[in-house]
Write a protein that holds these residues in place. Structure first.
Motif, PDB file in Angstrom:
ATOM      1  N   PHE A  76       0.901  -1.322   0.057  1.00  0.00           N
ATOM      2  CA  PHE A  76      -0.087   0.056   0.066  1.00  0.00           C
ATOM      3  C   PHE A  76       0.676   1.359   0.109  1.00  0.00           C
ATOM      4  O   PHE A  76       0.462   2.445  -0.189  1.00  0.00           O
ATOM      5  N   ASP A  77       1.956   1.108   0.184  1.00  0.00           N
ATOM      6  CA  ASP A  77       2.920   2.279   0.212  1.00  0.00           C
ATOM      7  C   ASP A  77       3.692   2.786  -1.102  1.00  0.00           C
ATOM      8  O   ASP A  77       4.362   2.047  -1.709  1.00  0.00           O
ATOM      9  N   PRO A  78       3.154   3.933  -1.846  1.00  0.00           N
ATOM     10  CA  PRO A  78       3.769   4.330  -2.862  1.00  0.00           C
ATOM     11  C   PRO A  78       5.062   4.460  -3.013  1.00  0.00           C
ATOM     12  O   PRO A  78       5.719   4.570  -3.947  1.00  0.00           O
ATOM     13  N   GLU A  79       5.517   4.840  -1.756  1.00  0.00           N
ATOM     14  CA  GLU A  79       7.076   5.043  -1.676  1.00  0.00           C
ATOM     15  C   GLU A  79       8.033   3.820  -1.531  1.00  0.00           C
ATOM     16  O   GLU A  79       9.273   3.726  -1.983  1.00  0.00           O
ATOM     17  N   SER A  80       7.305   2.672  -1.512  1.00  0.00           N
ATOM     18  CA  SER A  80       8.264   1.300  -1.094  1.00  0.00           C
ATOM     19  C   SER A  80       8.471   0.792  -2.740  1.00  0.00           C
ATOM     20  O   SER A  80       7.411   0.924  -3.666  1.00  0.00           O
ATOM     21  N   LYS A  81       9.522  -0.064  -2.713  1.00  0.00           N
ATOM     22  CA  LYS A  81       9.585  -0.743  -4.054  1.00  0.00           C
ATOM     23  C   LYS A  81       8.608  -1.773  -4.285  1.00  0.00           C
ATOM     24  O   LYS A  81       8.793  -2.478  -5.390  1.00  0.00           O
ATOM     25  N   TYR A  82       7.968  -2.299  -3.226  1.00  0.00           N
ATOM     26  CA  TYR A  82       7.091  -3.305  -3.402  1.00  0.00           C
ATOM     27  C   TYR A  82       5.638  -2.914  -3.596  1.00  0.00           C
ATOM     28  O   TYR A  82       4.730  -3.740  -3.259  1.00  0.00           O
ATOM     29  N   PHE A  83       5.237  -1.793  -3.648  1.00  0.00           N
ATOM     30  CA  PHE A  83       4.038  -1.059  -3.809  1.00  0.00           C
ATOM     31  C   PHE A  83       3.248  -1.835  -4.969  1.00  0.00           C
ATOM     32  O   PHE A  83       3.999  -2.095  -6.178  1.00  0.00           O
ATOM     33  N   ASP A  84       2.072  -2.063  -4.772  1.00  0.00           N
ATOM     34  CA  ASP A  84       1.215  -2.799  -5.730  1.00  0.00           C
ATOM     35  C   ASP A  84      -0.055  -1.867  -5.891  1.00  0.00           C
ATOM     36  O   ASP A  84      -0.932  -1.655  -5.148  1.00  0.00           O
ATOM     37  N   PRO A  85      -0.212  -0.951  -6.991  1.00  0.00           N
ATOM     38  CA  PRO A  85      -1.330  -0.323  -7.397  1.00  0.00           C
ATOM     39  C   PRO A  85      -2.657  -0.752  -7.322  1.00  0.00           C
ATOM     40  O   PRO A  85      -3.728  -0.292  -7.064  1.00  0.00           O
ATOM     41  N   LYS A  86      -2.796  -2.225  -7.675  1.00  0.00           N
ATOM     42  CA  LYS A  86      -3.905  -3.011  -7.652  1.00  0.00           C
ATOM     43  C   LYS A  86      -4.292  -3.236  -6.312  1.00  0.00           C
ATOM     44  O   LYS A  86      -5.382  -4.039  -6.281  1.00  0.00           O
ATOM     45  N   ALA A  87      -3.398  -3.236  -5.330  1.00  0.00           N
ATOM     46  CA  ALA A  87      -3.949  -3.770  -3.899  1.00  0.00           C
ATOM     47  C   ALA A  87      -4.587  -2.732  -3.275  1.00  0.00           C
ATOM     48  O   ALA A  87      -4.135  -1.563  -3.236  1.00  0.00           O
ATOM     49  N   THR A  88      -5.482  -2.815  -2.453  1.00  0.00           N
ATOM     50  CA  THR A  88      -6.200  -1.882  -1.423  1.00  0.00           C
ATOM     51  C   THR A  88      -6.545  -2.699  -0.107  1.00  0.00           C
ATOM     52  O   THR A  88      -6.404  -3.898   0.071  1.00  0.00           O
ATOM     53  N   GLU A  90      -8.937  -2.950   1.652  1.00  0.00           N
ATOM     54  CA  GLU A  90     -10.113  -3.705   1.289  1.00  0.00           C
ATOM     55  C   GLU A  90     -10.040  -5.008   0.656  1.00  0.00           C
ATOM     56  O   GLU A  90     -10.549  -6.126   1.167  1.00  0.00           O
ATOM     57  N   LYS A  91      -9.012  -4.929  -0.362  1.00  0.00           N
ATOM     58  CA  LYS A  91      -8.805  -6.400  -1.128  1.00  0.00           C
ATOM     59  C   LYS A  91      -7.212  -6.521  -1.169  1.00  0.00           C
ATOM     60  O   LYS A  91      -6.627  -6.109  -2.148  1.00  0.00           O
ATOM     61  N   PRO A  92      -6.508  -6.740  -0.158  1.00  0.00           N
ATOM     62  CA  PRO A  92      -4.995  -6.971  -0.252  1.00  0.00           C
ATOM     63  C   PRO A  92      -4.895  -8.055  -1.010  1.00  0.00           C
ATOM     64  O   PRO A  92      -5.568  -9.011  -1.263  1.00  0.00           O
ATOM     65  N   ARG A  93      -3.463  -8.164  -1.784  1.00  0.00           N
ATOM     66  CA  ARG A  93      -3.250  -9.324  -2.640  1.00  0.00           C
ATOM     67  C   ARG A  93      -1.975  -9.757  -2.022  1.00  0.00           C
ATOM     68  O   ARG A  93      -1.763 -10.924  -2.635  1.00  0.00           O
ATOM     69  N   TRP A  94      -1.349  -9.350  -1.126  1.00  0.00           N
ATOM     70  CA  TRP A  94      -0.140  -9.843  -0.544  1.00  0.00           C
ATOM     71  C   TRP A  94      -0.006 -10.253   0.845  1.00  0.00           C
ATOM     72  O   TRP A  94      -0.502  -9.295   1.632  1.00  0.00           O
ATOM     73  N   TYR A  95       0.219 -11.312   1.263  1.00  0.00           N
ATOM     74  CA  TYR A  95       0.221 -11.524   2.653  1.00  0.00           C
ATOM     75  C   TYR A  95       1.694 -12.147   2.989  1.00  0.00           C
ATOM     76  O   TYR A  95       2.532 -12.694   2.139  1.00  0.00           O
ATOM     77  N   THR A  96       1.927 -12.141   4.356  1.00  0.00           N
ATOM     78  CA  THR A  96       3.130 -12.642   4.689  1.00  0.00           C
ATOM     79  C   THR A  96       3.236 -13.116   6.267  1.00  0.00           C
ATOM     80  O   THR A  96       2.040 -13.367   6.696  1.00  0.00           O
ATOM     81  N   VAL A  97       4.458 -13.259   6.748  1.00  0.00           N
ATOM     82  CA  VAL A  97       4.486 -13.841   8.242  1.00  0.00           C
ATOM     83  C   VAL A  97       5.764 -12.925   8.597  1.00  0.00           C
ATOM     84  O   VAL A  97       6.222 -12.383   8.213  1.00  0.00           O
ATOM     85  N   GLU A  98       5.443 -13.098  10.254  1.00  0.00           N
ATOM     86  CA  GLU A  98       6.755 -12.671  10.902  1.00  0.00           C
ATOM     87  C   GLU A  98       7.578 -13.912  11.100  1.00  0.00           C
ATOM     88  O   GLU A  98       7.181 -14.844  11.465  1.00  0.00           O
ATOM     89  N   VAL A  99       8.889 -13.293  11.160  1.00  0.00           N
ATOM     90  CA  VAL A  99       9.711 -14.409  11.506  1.00  0.00           C
ATOM     91  C   VAL A  99      10.884 -14.062  12.576  1.00  0.00           C
ATOM     92  O   VAL A  99      10.754 -12.848  12.817  1.00  0.00           O
TER      93      VAL A  99
END
Length: 150
Positions: A76-88, A90-99
């Motif tokens: 969701f962060d436009p400043e991040s190299k991992y930004f995804d403009p299609k993700a919101t 309400e409808k996230p596309r990317w999930y992760t874990v804490e390690v």
């Protein structure tokens, strides 16, 4: 408990960084297959930490999953190299874990050692052209890896 391998370039985030931080959100994974593997992880699963794009590449230690099925905020962060403009939100596309950090091996298990010990069918990381940053490790392979460092 299951086993996984996670890759990171040490210049981006190393096992030493994780040891210093204690825990870290494993954000920025932008491959659907790797994301799906992250979604299958359970708290307590063990992670072989692999340093890639370094000389020599290889497994340098262990981490563990401390939290699961977290929404990756970097999408969701436009400043991040991992930004995804299609993700919101309400409808996230990317999930992760804490390690969480567990152990640094006394010696690295190099990619050359892995290739000498495992076939590509046994262990995906030695498969030519494999670029996945997250992958499952069969329990029999995990046991052999752990025996290599004990």
């Amino acid at each position: 408990m299951r086993y996984w391998l996670i890759k990171s370039e040490p210049s981006e985030y190393s096992l030493a960084d994780l040891a210093a931080d204690g825990t870290e959100l494993w954000d920025g994974v932008r491959n659907y297959q790797a994301r799906n593997f992250l979604q299958q992880m359970e708290k307590g699963d063990r992670l072989f930490f692999y340093h890639s794009n370094t000389k020599p590449p290889g497994i340098v230690g262990l981490a563990a999953v401390t939290q699961t099925n977290l929404v990756d905020p970097s999408q969701f962060d436009p400043e991040s190299k991992y930004f995804d403009p299609k993700a919101t939100p309400e409808k996230p596309r990317w999930y992760t874990v804490e390690v969480g950090y567990q152990e640094t091996f006394a010696e690295i298990i190099t990619l050359d050692q892995l290739k000498a010990s495992f076939t590509p069918e046994e262990f995906t990381v030695v498969r030519r052209g494999n670029r996945l940053s997250v992958m499952p490790v069969p329990e029999t392979i995990a046991e052999r890896l752990l025996a290599m460092v004990s």
